[in-house]
Write a protein that holds these residues in place. Structure first.
Motif, PDB file in Angstrom:
ATOM      1  N   ASN A   1       4.256  12.263   6.470  1.00  0.00           N
ATOM      2  CA  ASN A   1       4.949  12.506   5.201  1.00  0.00           C
ATOM      3  C   ASN A   1       4.841  11.292   4.289  1.00  0.00           C
ATOM      4  O   ASN A   1       4.663  11.428   3.077  1.00  0.00           O
ATOM      5  CB  ASN A   1       6.421  12.842   5.472  1.00  0.00           C
ATOM      6  N   SER A   2       4.949  10.095   4.874  1.00  0.00           N
ATOM      7  CA  SER A   2       4.811   8.880   4.076  1.00  0.00           C
ATOM      8  C   SER A   2       3.413   8.770   3.487  1.00  0.00           C
ATOM      9  O   SER A   2       3.239   8.435   2.308  1.00  0.00           O
ATOM     10  CB  SER A   2       5.106   7.648   4.942  1.00  0.00           C
ATOM     11  N   VAL A   3       2.414   9.041   4.314  1.00  0.00           N
ATOM     12  CA  VAL A   3       1.030   8.947   3.849  1.00  0.00           C
ATOM     13  C   VAL A   3       0.787   9.954   2.725  1.00  0.00           C
ATOM     14  O   VAL A   3       0.141   9.641   1.717  1.00  0.00           O
ATOM     15  CB  VAL A   3       0.059   9.175   5.018  1.00  0.00           C
ATOM     16  N   ARG A   4       1.326  11.148   2.891  1.00  0.00           N
ATOM     17  CA  ARG A   4       1.122  12.193   1.878  1.00  0.00           C
ATOM     18  C   ARG A   4       1.753  11.812   0.549  1.00  0.00           C
ATOM     19  O   ARG A   4       1.112  11.908  -0.504  1.00  0.00           O
ATOM     20  CB  ARG A   4       1.713  13.514   2.384  1.00  0.00           C
ATOM     21  N   VAL A   5       3.011  11.345   0.557  1.00  0.00           N
ATOM     22  CA  VAL A   5       3.665  11.041  -0.712  1.00  0.00           C
ATOM     23  C   VAL A   5       3.065   9.795  -1.358  1.00  0.00           C
ATOM     24  O   VAL A   5       3.027   9.694  -2.592  1.00  0.00           O
ATOM     25  CB  VAL A   5       5.195  10.896  -0.551  1.00  0.00           C
ATOM     26  N   LEU A   6       2.574   8.874  -0.543  1.00  0.00           N
ATOM     27  CA  LEU A   6       1.905   7.701  -1.113  1.00  0.00           C
ATOM     28  C   LEU A   6       0.664   8.100  -1.901  1.00  0.00           C
ATOM     29  O   LEU A   6       0.264   7.413  -2.842  1.00  0.00           O
ATOM     30  CB  LEU A   6       1.540   6.712  -0.006  1.00  0.00           C
ATOM     31  N   GLY A   7       0.068   9.232  -1.509  1.00  0.00           N
ATOM     32  CA  GLY A   7      -1.081   9.718  -2.258  1.00  0.00           C
ATOM     33  C   GLY A   7      -0.750  10.052  -3.693  1.00  0.00           C
ATOM     34  O   GLY A   7      -1.588   9.906  -4.592  1.00  0.00           O
ATOM     35  N   GLY A   8       0.474  10.507  -3.931  1.00  0.00           N
ATOM     36  CA  GLY A   8       0.898  10.784  -5.294  1.00  0.00           C
ATOM     37  C   GLY A   8       1.400   9.555  -6.014  1.00  0.00           C
ATOM     38  O   GLY A   8       1.256   9.431  -7.232  1.00  0.00           O
ATOM     39  N   MET A   9       1.979   8.615  -5.255  1.00  0.00           N
ATOM     40  CA  MET A   9       2.557   7.420  -5.864  1.00  0.00           C
ATOM     41  C   MET A   9       1.524   6.330  -6.136  1.00  0.00           C
ATOM     42  O   MET A   9       1.665   5.552  -7.076  1.00  0.00           O
ATOM     43  CB  MET A   9       3.649   6.871  -4.952  1.00  0.00           C
ATOM     44  N   ALA A  10       0.498   6.259  -5.275  1.00  0.00           N
ATOM     45  CA  ALA A  10      -0.558   5.245  -5.412  1.00  0.00           C
ATOM     46  C   ALA A  10      -1.906   5.911  -5.152  1.00  0.00           C
ATOM     47  O   ALA A  10      -2.581   5.631  -4.164  1.00  0.00           O
ATOM     48  CB  ALA A  10      -0.322   4.099  -4.434  1.00  0.00           C
ATOM     49  N   PRO A  11      -2.315   6.810  -6.037  1.00  0.00           N
ATOM     50  CA  PRO A  11      -3.491   7.650  -5.774  1.00  0.00           C
ATOM     51  C   PRO A  11      -4.807   6.888  -5.678  1.00  0.00           C
ATOM     52  O   PRO A  11      -5.768   7.412  -5.112  1.00  0.00           O
ATOM     53  CB  PRO A  11      -3.506   8.623  -6.958  1.00  0.00           C
ATOM     54  N   ASP A  12      -4.857   5.682  -6.210  1.00  0.00           N
ATOM     55  CA  ASP A  12      -6.110   4.922  -6.192  1.00  0.00           C
ATOM     56  C   ASP A  12      -6.236   4.002  -4.976  1.00  0.00           C
ATOM     57  O   ASP A  12      -7.222   3.269  -4.863  1.00  0.00           O
ATOM     58  CB  ASP A  12      -6.222   4.074  -7.463  1.00  0.00           C
ATOM     59  N   VAL A  13      -5.266   4.046  -4.066  1.00  0.00           N
ATOM     60  CA  VAL A  13      -5.278   3.180  -2.885  1.00  0.00           C
ATOM     61  C   VAL A  13      -5.623   4.013  -1.651  1.00  0.00           C
ATOM     62  O   VAL A  13      -4.974   5.030  -1.393  1.00  0.00           O
ATOM     63  CB  VAL A  13      -3.910   2.491  -2.692  1.00  0.00           C
ATOM     64  N   PRO A  14      -6.638   3.614  -0.871  1.00  0.00           N
ATOM     65  CA  PRO A  14      -6.978   4.372   0.343  1.00  0.00           C
ATOM     66  C   PRO A  14      -5.791   4.429   1.300  1.00  0.00           C
ATOM     67  O   PRO A  14      -5.024   3.462   1.425  1.00  0.00           O
ATOM     68  CB  PRO A  14      -8.135   3.567   0.947  1.00  0.00           C
ATOM     69  N   ARG A  15      -5.657   5.563   1.979  1.00  0.00           N
ATOM     70  CA  ARG A  15      -4.555   5.775   2.911  1.00  0.00           C
ATOM     71  C   ARG A  15      -5.086   6.133   4.290  1.00  0.00           C
ATOM     72  O   ARG A  15      -6.088   6.836   4.412  1.00  0.00           O
ATOM     73  CB  ARG A  15      -3.647   6.907   2.419  1.00  0.00           C
ATOM     74  N   GLY A  16      -4.379   5.663   5.311  1.00  0.00           N
ATOM     75  CA  GLY A  16      -4.740   5.992   6.679  1.00  0.00           C
ATOM     76  C   GLY A  16      -3.520   6.411   7.468  1.00  0.00           C
ATOM     77  O   GLY A  16      -2.394   5.985   7.174  1.00  0.00           O
ATOM     78  N   LEU A  17      -3.739   7.224   8.485  1.00  0.00           N
ATOM     79  CA  LEU A  17      -2.665   7.646   9.378  1.00  0.00           C
ATOM     80  C   LEU A  17      -2.769   6.852  10.671  1.00  0.00           C
ATOM     81  O   LEU A  17      -3.848   6.737  11.255  1.00  0.00           O
ATOM     82  CB  LEU A  17      -2.776   9.144   9.667  1.00  0.00           C
TER      83      LEU A  17
END
Length: 250
Positions: A147-163
């Motif tokens: 859930n954290s990774v998913r919402v970070l996608g909307g809050m910081a869309p230009d930053v790569p995310r990993g699980l």
């Protein structure tokens, strides 16, 4: 979004480059990693006012020798505490960004605030997104909580995310309900999270979902490697390691 090549070029120092006399997640450990040219992984917890602090645990006793919780402690009190008796206080995420200054890749782990890797999150994620806005260096965000990774996608869309992934064995994750543990172990949320990579427990790199993620082209990072022997074993699967307790040969 693709994980930049810099994250795969050199190993990543787990909780920065700490050692006896240099506490984990401290400003000194971050400086040491930068000076060595290593990537850096740090953890973030909220202070009482929500300020993202670079600190691994929820409680203060192990690292600061006092009773209490990070999330209930004012920022200035955290800054005055002594990490593992070194005299170094708890840095803010802003402090760490200033020290790193884009010179090496930085991985920020957003610690779960739900308590069971569920949906009760958002405030820390938004605070992190606010702090990193405008940072121009190589940066990635990770969490055990999809859930954290998913919402970070909307809050910081230009930053790569990993699980951050694991086998989620009952003995290690007793606070997480069994059906949730099973879903997390299957990595069923990868697509919903929009991840660029995974960071998996080195002890279970042979899991089928890890091999499937790698087959799909997702880079596999692994934690936590503590010797050259463990590194050699991990690199049979992993594209990059997160290390502590020794210095990798490359």
């Amino acid at each position: 979004m693709t994980l930049p090549d810099g994250f795969l070029a050199r190993p990543i120092a787990h909780r920065a480059l700490h050692r006896p006399g240099v506490a984990e997640n401290s400003a000194a450990a971050v400086r040491a990693a930068v000076e060595g040219g290593w990537g850096i992984e740090v953890d973030v917890q909220p202070a009482a006012d929500g300020t993202p602090m670079v600190f691994h645990d929820y409680a203060l006793d192990r690292l600061c020798g006092v009773d209490g919780w990070v999330r209930l402690t004012p920022v200035e009190d955290l800054r005055r505490m002594s990490l593992l008796g070194t005299g170094a206080g708890v840095p803010t995420l802003s402090d760490v960004l200033e020290i790193v200054g884009g010179r090496v890749p930085l991985v920020i782990e957003v610690k779960d605030q739900d308590g069971a890797l569920g949906p009760g999150i958002g405030a820390l994620e938004q605070a992190v997104a606010d702090v990193i806005r405008g940072y121009s260096g190589p940066l990635a965000l990770i969490s055990f909580n999809p859930n954290s990774v998913r919402v970070l996608g909307g809050m910081a869309p230009d930053v790569p995310r990993g699980l951050v992934t694991d086998a989620f064995a009952r003995e290690d994750w007793a606070m997480v309900p069994a059906p949730r543990r099973e879903k997390l172990a299957r990595m069923a949320d990868l697509d919903a999270c929009g991840v660029s990579f995974i960071s998996h427990n080195r002890r279970t790199l042979d899991m089928v979902p890890v091999r499937e993620a790698k087959r799909r082209g997702l880079p596999v990072l692994t934690w936590t490697v503590r010797s050259a022997e463990e590194e050699a074993e991990a690199r049979r699967v992993a594209d990059q390691i997160t290390f502590e307790g020794y210095v990798p040969a490359i």
